[in-house]
Scaffold this motif. Structure first.
Motif, PDB file in Angstrom:
ATOM      1  N   VAL A   1       0.845  -1.200   0.000  1.00  0.00           N
ATOM      2  CA  VAL A   1       0.000   0.000   0.000  1.00  0.00           C
ATOM      3  C   VAL A   1       0.876   1.243   0.000  1.00  0.00           C
ATOM      4  N   GLU A   2       1.912   1.239   0.817  1.00  0.00           N
ATOM      5  CA  GLU A   2       2.829   2.381   0.893  1.00  0.00           C
ATOM      6  C   GLU A   2       3.427   2.699  -0.477  1.00  0.00           C
ATOM      7  N   THR A   3       3.839   1.673  -1.188  1.00  0.00           N
ATOM      8  CA  THR A   3       4.399   1.869  -2.529  1.00  0.00           C
ATOM      9  C   THR A   3       3.352   2.446  -3.471  1.00  0.00           C
ATOM     10  N   SER A   4       2.144   1.900  -3.404  1.00  0.00           N
ATOM     11  CA  SER A   4       1.059   2.367  -4.284  1.00  0.00           C
ATOM     12  C   SER A   4       0.721   3.826  -4.035  1.00  0.00           C
ATOM     13  N   LEU A   5       0.810   4.261  -2.786  1.00  0.00           N
ATOM     14  CA  LEU A   5       0.457   5.639  -2.437  1.00  0.00           C
ATOM     15  C   LEU A   5       1.385   6.672  -3.071  1.00  0.00           C
ATOM     16  N   GLN A   6       2.502   6.226  -3.614  1.00  0.00           N
ATOM     17  CA  GLN A   6       3.422   7.137  -4.294  1.00  0.00           C
ATOM     18  C   GLN A   6       3.036   7.342  -5.757  1.00  0.00           C
ATOM     19  N   SER A   7       1.983   6.649  -6.199  1.00  0.00           N
ATOM     20  CA  SER A   7       1.484   6.778  -7.567  1.00  0.00           C
ATOM     21  C   SER A   7       0.309   7.749  -7.610  1.00  0.00           C
ATOM     22  N   GLU A   8       0.402   8.774  -8.450  1.00  0.00           N
ATOM     23  CA  GLU A   8      -0.692   9.739  -8.587  1.00  0.00           C
ATOM     24  C   GLU A   8      -1.944   9.067  -9.131  1.00  0.00           C
ATOM     25  N   LYS A   9      -1.765   8.069 -10.002  1.00  0.00           N
ATOM     26  CA  LYS A   9      -2.924   7.350 -10.553  1.00  0.00           C
ATOM     27  C   LYS A   9      -3.664   6.608  -9.448  1.00  0.00           C
ATOM     28  N   TYR A  10      -2.923   5.983  -8.551  1.00  0.00           N
ATOM     29  CA  TYR A  10      -3.533   5.252  -7.433  1.00  0.00           C
ATOM     30  C   TYR A  10      -4.327   6.206  -6.537  1.00  0.00           C
ATOM     31  N   ILE A  11      -3.731   7.350  -6.234  1.00  0.00           N
ATOM     32  CA  ILE A  11      -4.414   8.364  -5.426  1.00  0.00           C
ATOM     33  C   ILE A  11      -5.704   8.809  -6.121  1.00  0.00           C
ATOM     34  N   LYS A  12      -5.614   9.061  -7.427  1.00  0.00           N
ATOM     35  CA  LYS A  12      -6.781   9.502  -8.194  1.00  0.00           C
ATOM     36  C   LYS A  12      -7.843   8.411  -8.248  1.00  0.00           C
ATOM     37  N   ASP A  13      -7.415   7.157  -8.386  1.00  0.00           N
ATOM     38  CA  ASP A  13      -8.372   6.039  -8.419  1.00  0.00           C
ATOM     39  C   ASP A  13      -9.162   5.956  -7.112  1.00  0.00           C
ATOM     40  N   ILE A  14      -8.467   6.126  -5.991  1.00  0.00           N
ATOM     41  CA  ILE A  14      -9.151   6.118  -4.692  1.00  0.00           C
ATOM     42  C   ILE A  14     -10.168   7.246  -4.624  1.00  0.00           C
ATOM     43  N   ALA A  15      -9.735   8.447  -4.996  1.00  0.00           N
ATOM     44  CA  ALA A  15     -10.610   9.625  -4.936  1.00  0.00           C
ATOM     45  C   ALA A  15     -11.821   9.451  -5.852  1.00  0.00           C
ATOM     46  N   ASN A  16     -11.598   8.956  -7.051  1.00  0.00           N
ATOM     47  CA  ASN A  16     -12.705   8.779  -7.997  1.00  0.00           C
ATOM     48  C   ASN A  16     -13.692   7.723  -7.520  1.00  0.00           C
ATOM     49  N   THR A  17     -13.173   6.658  -6.922  1.00  0.00           N
ATOM     50  CA  THR A  17     -14.061   5.599  -6.425  1.00  0.00           C
ATOM     51  C   THR A  17     -14.935   6.104  -5.284  1.00  0.00           C
ATOM     52  N   ILE A  18     -14.340   6.821  -4.346  1.00  0.00           N
ATOM     53  CA  ILE A  18     -15.126   7.363  -3.236  1.00  0.00           C
ATOM     54  C   ILE A  18     -16.102   8.407  -3.759  1.00  0.00           C
ATOM     55  N   SER A  19     -15.639   9.259  -4.662  1.00  0.00           N
ATOM     56  CA  SER A  19     -16.510  10.298  -5.236  1.00  0.00           C
ATOM     57  C   SER A  19     -17.714   9.692  -5.940  1.00  0.00           C
ATOM     58  N   SER A  20     -17.477   8.702  -6.788  1.00  0.00           N
ATOM     59  CA  SER A  20     -18.576   8.097  -7.544  1.00  0.00           C
ATOM     60  C   SER A  20     -19.545   7.376  -6.616  1.00  0.00           C
ATOM     61  N   SER A  21     -19.040   6.801  -5.517  1.00  0.00           N
ATOM     62  CA  SER A  21     -19.912   6.139  -4.534  1.00  0.00           C
ATOM     63  C   SER A  21     -20.812   7.154  -3.832  1.00  0.00           C
ATOM     64  N   LEU A  22     -20.228   8.307  -3.461  1.00  0.00           N
ATOM     65  CA  LEU A  22     -21.006   9.357  -2.801  1.00  0.00           C
ATOM     66  C   LEU A  22     -22.049   9.934  -3.752  1.00  0.00           C
ATOM     67  N   LEU A  23     -21.651  10.198  -4.989  1.00  0.00           N
ATOM     68  CA  LEU A  23     -22.578  10.779  -5.965  1.00  0.00           C
ATOM     69  C   LEU A  23     -23.695   9.813  -6.324  1.00  0.00           C
ATOM     70  N   ALA A  24     -23.377   8.535  -6.453  1.00  0.00           N
ATOM     71  CA  ALA A  24     -24.410   7.538  -6.753  1.00  0.00           C
ATOM     72  C   ALA A  24     -25.453   7.486  -5.635  1.00  0.00           C
ATOM     73  N   PHE A  25     -25.003   7.742  -4.413  1.00  0.00           N
ATOM     74  CA  PHE A  25     -25.904   7.743  -3.256  1.00  0.00           C
ATOM     75  C   PHE A  25     -26.968   8.832  -3.380  1.00  0.00           C
ATOM     76  N   VAL A  26     -26.626   9.922  -4.088  1.00  0.00           N
ATOM     77  CA  VAL A  26     -27.596  11.010  -4.303  1.00  0.00           C
ATOM     78  C   VAL A  26     -28.013  11.076  -5.778  1.00  0.00           C
ATOM     79  N   ASN A  27     -27.929   9.921  -6.433  1.00  0.00           N
ATOM     80  CA  ASN A  27     -28.416   9.753  -7.822  1.00  0.00           C
ATOM     81  C   ASN A  27     -27.704  10.652  -8.833  1.00  0.00           C
ATOM     82  N   LYS A  28     -26.385  10.768  -8.678  1.00  0.00           N
ATOM     83  CA  LYS A  28     -25.572  11.487  -9.653  1.00  0.00           C
ATOM     84  C   LYS A  28     -24.414  10.601 -10.067  1.00  0.00           C
ATOM     85  N   SER A  29     -23.697  11.014 -11.124  1.00  0.00           N
ATOM     86  CA  SER A  29     -22.519  10.272 -11.553  1.00  0.00           C
ATOM     87  C   SER A  29     -21.355  11.236 -11.739  1.00  0.00           C
ATOM     88  N   ILE A  30     -20.153  10.720 -11.586  1.00  0.00           N
ATOM     89  CA  ILE A  30     -18.959  11.556 -11.633  1.00  0.00           C
ATOM     90  C   ILE A  30     -18.738  12.115 -13.037  1.00  0.00           C
TER      91      ILE A  30
END
Length: 218
Positions: free
Chosen positions: A151-180
Motif C-alpha cells: 500500500v505504501e508503494t502504491s500511495l506514491q502513484s498519482e494514478k492510485y491516489i486519483k483512483d481512490i478519490a474517484n471511487t469514493i466520489s462516484s460512490s457518494l454521488l451515486a448515493f444522491v443519484n448522480k454520476s462523476i
C-alpha cells in the motif's frame, strides 16, 4: 446536498506514518481535495475541516459540520497495524440504522474492487467522536493500511491516489443519484444527413448563429 469532508489528523498530528515516512494526514488531504473537486463539478456543496496541513480538534470537526447544517459527514483516514501484512478497506458507522449504512457497504465494495484490496466490511462504533457528535449521518473511511509495504508503494502513484478519490466520489454521488464527471470524455452531437449540400450548409450556419461555433460538415 451539502457534504462535510473531514480529512483526518493534520499539523502536529500526522496520524499513522509509513515505514518510509509517508504521513496519513498528507495522504488523506491529497485524496480528499480530489474528492472535493469531483463533488463540486457536480454542483454539490462541500465544506472541509482543512485544506492545508493544519491541526483541528475532534470537537472542532463535528461542531463545524453541525453549524454548517451539512447533510452528510465523511471522514477520511488511513489504517495502520503492527501486523505489517494487514490490508484492506473498512468503513465505520455509528449503528446499523444509520442512513449511510448502505453507502458504507458500497464504498467498501467499490474500493475493494477498484484498488484491489480486501473488503473488511462495515463496522459499528459509538466511540468515534466524529460519528457520535455529528447531527447528520456520518461515516469514517479507513481506506487501507499505510503500514503495509505494498500500500505504501502504491500511495506514491498519482494514478492510485486519483483512483481512490474517484471511487469514493462516484460512490457518494451515486448515493444522491448522480454520476462523476469525467474531464477526459467528450460527446458529439450529429444533427442530420442531407443529399443536398446547400441544406447542410444552411443548418450548419443556423447552428453557428445559435452559439454552436464549432459546428462543421463532414
Amino acid at each position: 446536498m451539502k457534504w462535510y469532508l473531514d480529512f483526518g489528523h493534520g499539523g502536529k498530528d500526522s496520524g499513522a506514518v509509513s515505514a518510509n515516512k509517508i504521513k496519513e494526514s498528507d495522504t488523506v488531504l491529497k485524496i480528499g481535495m480530489l474528492i472535493k473537486n469531483n463533488l463540486e463539478k457536480n454542483n454539490e456543496k462541500v465544506i472541509t475541516t482543512r485544506e492545508k496541513d493544519l491541526y483541528y480538534s475532534l470537537d472542532y470537526r463535528s461542531s463545524k459540520a453541525n453549524k454548517e447544517n451539512c447533510d452528510y459527514f465523511i471522514s477520511l483516514h488511513m489504517n495502520s497495524s503492527t501486523n505489517k501484512s494487514a490490508k484492506g478497506v473498512e468503513v465505520w458507522v455509528y449503528d446499523e440504522k444509520s442512513k449511510v449504512y448502505n453507502l458504507a457497504k458500497n464504498i467498501c465494495t467499490n474500493l475493494s474492487k477498484d484498488i484491489n484490496t480486501p473488503n473488511r466490511g462495515v463496522k459499528i462504533s459509538k466511540n468515534f467522536s466524529v460519528l457520535r457528535k455529528t447531527k447528520m449521518p456520518s461515516l469514517l473511511i479507513e481506506i487501507d493500511f499505510i503500514s503495509n509495504s505494498t500500500v505504501e508503494t502504491s500511495l506514491q502513484s498519482e494514478k492510485y491516489i486519483k483512483d481512490i478519490a474517484n471511487t469514493i466520489s462516484s460512490s457518494l454521488l451515486a448515493f444522491v443519484n448522480k454520476s462523476i464527471v469525467d474531464d477526459d470524455v467528450f460527446y458529439r452531437v450529429c444533427i442530420g444527413a442531407f443529399k443536398e449540400k446547400s441544406n447542410a450548409i444552411l443548418l450548419k450556419n443556423e447552428a453557428i448563429s445559435k452559439g454552436f461555433s464549432d459546428a462543421y460538415i463532414y
